[in-house]
Design a protein around this motif. Structure first.
Motif, short mmCIF file in Angstrom:
data_model
loop_
_atom_site.label_atom_id
_atom_site.label_comp_id
_atom_site.label_asym_id
_atom_site.label_seq_id
_atom_site.Cartn_x
_atom_site.Cartn_y
_atom_site.Cartn_z
N PRO A 93 0.81 -1.23 0.00
CA PRO A 93 0.00 0.00 0.00
C PRO A 93 0.84 1.28 0.00
CG PRO A 93 -0.91 -1.59 1.53
CD PRO A 93 0.40 -2.15 1.07
N ALA A 94 1.92 1.31 0.77
CA ALA A 94 2.75 2.51 0.83
C ALA A 94 3.33 2.85 -0.54
CB ALA A 94 3.85 2.34 1.86
N ALA A 95 3.77 1.82 -1.27
CA ALA A 95 4.33 2.05 -2.60
C ALA A 95 3.27 2.48 -3.60
CB ALA A 95 5.03 0.78 -3.10
N SER A 96 2.01 2.23 -3.28
CA SER A 96 0.91 2.61 -4.17
C SER A 96 0.27 3.93 -3.77
CB SER A 96 -0.15 1.50 -4.18
OG SER A 96 0.38 0.30 -4.72
N GLY A 97 0.89 4.65 -2.85
CA GLY A 97 0.42 5.98 -2.49
C GLY A 97 -0.47 6.06 -1.27
N PHE A 98 -0.73 4.95 -0.61
CA PHE A 98 -1.53 5.00 0.61
C PHE A 98 -0.72 5.64 1.73
CE2 PHE A 98 -3.89 1.85 -1.71
CZ PHE A 98 -5.19 1.95 -1.24
N LEU A 99 -1.36 6.54 2.48
CA LEU A 99 -0.70 7.25 3.57
C LEU A 99 -1.43 7.00 4.87
CD1 LEU A 99 -0.09 10.68 1.80
CD2 LEU A 99 1.60 8.87 2.20
N PRO A 100 -0.73 6.98 6.00
CA PRO A 100 -1.38 6.78 7.29
C PRO A 100 -2.36 7.91 7.60
CG PRO A 100 0.99 6.47 7.49
CD PRO A 100 0.74 7.08 6.13
N VAL A 101 -3.49 7.54 8.16
CA VAL A 101 -4.47 8.52 8.64
C VAL A 101 -4.22 8.70 10.13
CG1 VAL A 101 -6.91 9.07 8.93
CG2 VAL A 101 -6.14 7.81 6.90
N GLU A 102 -3.72 9.86 10.50
CA GLU A 102 -3.43 10.16 11.91
C GLU A 102 -4.52 11.08 12.43
OE1 GLU A 102 -1.23 8.59 13.46
OE2 GLU A 102 0.11 7.82 11.90
N GLU A 103 -5.60 10.51 12.86
CA GLU A 103 -6.74 11.28 13.34
C GLU A 103 -7.01 10.93 14.79
OE1 GLU A 103 -8.45 13.57 11.86
OE2 GLU A 103 -8.27 13.31 9.68
N SER A 104 -7.59 11.87 15.53
CA SER A 104 -7.94 11.60 16.92
C SER A 104 -8.98 10.50 17.01
CB SER A 104 -8.47 12.88 17.58
OG SER A 104 -9.60 13.37 16.88
N MET A 105 -9.74 10.29 15.93
CA MET A 105 -10.78 9.26 15.94
C MET A 105 -10.21 7.85 15.82
SD MET A 105 -12.28 9.85 12.08
CE MET A 105 -12.19 11.64 12.21
N LEU A 106 -8.91 7.72 15.51
CA LEU A 106 -8.28 6.41 15.42
C LEU A 106 -7.91 5.96 16.82
CD1 LEU A 106 -7.19 4.11 13.68
CD2 LEU A 106 -5.06 5.41 13.44
N GLY A 107 -8.74 5.07 17.37
CA GLY A 107 -8.51 4.63 18.74
C GLY A 107 -7.45 3.57 18.86
N ALA A 108 -7.31 2.71 17.85
CA ALA A 108 -6.32 1.64 17.88
C ALA A 108 -6.12 1.14 16.46
CB ALA A 108 -6.77 0.50 18.79
N GLY A 109 -4.97 0.52 16.22
CA GLY A 109 -4.73 -0.12 14.95
C GLY A 109 -4.09 0.79 13.92
N ALA A 128 -3.31 8.90 -11.15
CA ALA A 128 -2.40 8.20 -12.06
C ALA A 128 -2.06 6.81 -11.56
CB ALA A 128 -1.13 9.03 -12.26
N ARG A 129 -2.02 6.64 -10.24
CA ARG A 129 -1.73 5.33 -9.67
C ARG A 129 -2.89 4.35 -9.83
NH1 ARG A 129 2.66 5.28 -5.97
NH2 ARG A 129 3.50 7.36 -5.50
N PHE A 130 -4.11 4.89 -9.88
CA PHE A 130 -5.31 4.06 -10.02
C PHE A 130 -6.15 4.61 -11.17
CE2 PHE A 130 -3.91 3.37 -5.71
CZ PHE A 130 -4.17 2.03 -5.46
N PRO A 131 -5.67 4.47 -12.41
CA PRO A 131 -6.37 5.09 -13.54
C PRO A 131 -7.77 4.53 -13.78
CG PRO A 131 -4.62 3.62 -14.30
CD PRO A 131 -4.44 3.76 -12.82
N VAL A 132 -7.97 3.25 -13.55
CA VAL A 132 -9.28 2.67 -13.78
C VAL A 132 -10.28 3.20 -12.75
CG1 VAL A 132 -10.62 0.53 -13.78
CG2 VAL A 132 -8.34 0.58 -14.82
N THR A 133 -9.90 3.15 -11.49
CA THR A 133 -10.79 3.63 -10.42
C THR A 133 -11.09 5.11 -10.60
OG1 THR A 133 -9.91 1.97 -8.89
CG2 THR A 133 -11.06 3.87 -7.93
N SER A 134 -10.06 5.90 -10.88
CA SER A 134 -10.27 7.34 -11.01
C SER A 134 -11.16 7.67 -12.20
CB SER A 134 -8.94 8.09 -11.11
OG SER A 134 -8.23 7.70 -12.26
N SER A 135 -11.04 6.92 -13.29
CA SER A 135 -11.90 7.19 -14.45
C SER A 135 -13.35 6.86 -14.13
CB SER A 135 -11.42 6.39 -15.66
OG SER A 135 -11.60 4.99 -15.46
N ILE A 136 -13.58 5.83 -13.34
CA ILE A 136 -14.95 5.49 -12.93
C ILE A 136 -15.49 6.57 -12.01
CG2 ILE A 136 -16.31 3.83 -11.60
CD1 ILE A 136 -14.35 1.66 -12.70
N VAL A 137 -14.67 7.04 -11.06
CA VAL A 137 -15.09 8.10 -10.15
C VAL A 137 -15.45 9.36 -10.92
CG1 VAL A 137 -14.26 9.70 -8.37
CG2 VAL A 137 -13.85 7.23 -8.14
#
Length: 320
Positions: A93-109, A128-137
């Motif tokens: 996921p990290a290599a595909s552009g996913f980034l950690p969500v650091e929110e106060s609502m994240l209680g664990a995990g 650009a990383r997800f051209p199929v998904t983005s075109s559908i969106v």
């Protein structure tokens, strides 16, 4: 007691919302609920589990909607195989552009996401990383270029807990398309507990209190998007769209609010920052006062270096 018809400003709703959240965090859910009930009695909101800061009182307090009532749900479900195939190609996921969500609502995990749109702004690298998904969106303009919220791929790891919270506005609805859905992942919206299904949509009002448990054994991934509430008055919708701020404006506001003049990515995603002059002078004054060369915030405590405890002075850490 009858509900009043006072039109309260946002500052009142924000204060009530923060108080309810603080009481919940401090382990007093019954007192928090009493506070929410009082807010309803005073006309701040219409439902104690729906507590957005931006609130349009004419919209019905309904937590969950039928996906069949929205044309784009059938469209997303029809295109699920292509979206799923593109997601299944992700091995890191990290290599595909996913980034950690650091929110106060994240209680664990662990919670990661990649954002395609935010308030109408298109993130070209993600698309650009997800051209199929983005075109559908992009075939859903009310969620993409004309959207008032976000479009993301949301990746939750096993053991993740998102604590009860309310979204910021009841003028929008949130849509989830289940992509990877293991057993043990569930969502509560208001007083309803829901489960995702692969290839099927959920539609809910995230201004209602909601929370997530992921007790499964593999990641739960959904395509998440916000759309305008279908009963939103066109004039209110135009006002909201006109009030959207650009990515540059949001970044400018963030830097100014945090006293930063420069932010730079270093090696291995390390972030380096420079303070603006007023903030830098204030920090320098603190450091000189403590005879220290550096300061670090760790677990809610300020740690000064070099450590003066060895010299018998109780000034090496300050509670914040």
């Amino acid at each position: 007691m009858a509900t009043t018809t006072v039109r309260w400003p946002e500052v009142v709703r924000r204060s009530y919302s923060q108080l309810v959240d603080a009481l919940t965090t401090e382990g007093a859910p019954e007192v928090a609920r009493q506070c929410a009930d009082l807010a309803v009695e005073q006309g701040v909101w219409r439902h104690p589990l729906q507590r957005p800061v931006h609130y349009i009182s004419s919209l019905p307090p309904r937590p969950v909607y039928d996906p069949a009532d929205f044309w784009f749900c059938a469209y997303l479900e029809e295109n699920y195989p292509q979206i799923r195939a593109e997601l299944d190609a992700v091995t890191d996921p990290a290599a595909s552009g996913f980034l950690p969500v650091e929110e106060s609502m994240l209680g664990a995990g662990r919670w990661e996401e990649i954002t395609f749109y935010e308030a109408g702004h298109r993130f070209d690298d993600a698309c650009a990383r997800f051209p199929v998904t983005s075109s559908i969106v992009e075939g859903i303009p009310e969620a993409a270029a004309a959207g008032i919220g976000v479009v993301t791929l949301s990746w939750l790891y096993p053991g993740t807990r998102i604590v009860p919270h309310c979204g910021g506005s009841n003028a929008r609805l949130r849509v989830h398309l289940g992509l990877q859905v293991p057993d043990g992942a569930r969502l509560r919206v208001g007083d309803q507990v829901l489960g995702w299904q692969e290839g099927r949509c959920l539609v809910f009002d995230d201004s209602f209190e909601h929370e997530v448990w992921h007790d499964g054994d593999r990641p739960r991934v959904v395509l998440l998007m916000d759309v305008c509430h279908p009963e939103l008055d066109p004039a209110d919708r135009d006002v909201m769209l006109a009030g959207r701020i650009s990515f540059e404006e949001r970044a400018t506001r963030f830097l100014a609010e945090h006293g930063l003049s420069r932010v730079q990515l270093g090696d291995a995603e390390e972030v380096r920052v420079e303070l603006d002059q007023p903030s830098a002078r204030q920090v320098s004054r603190y450091l000189r006062g403590y005879g220290a060369e550096s300061v670090e915030l760790r677990d809610g405590r300020l740690l000064f270096r070099p450590d003066r405890a060895a010299a018998g002075e109780d000034r090496t850490a300050v509670d914040r």
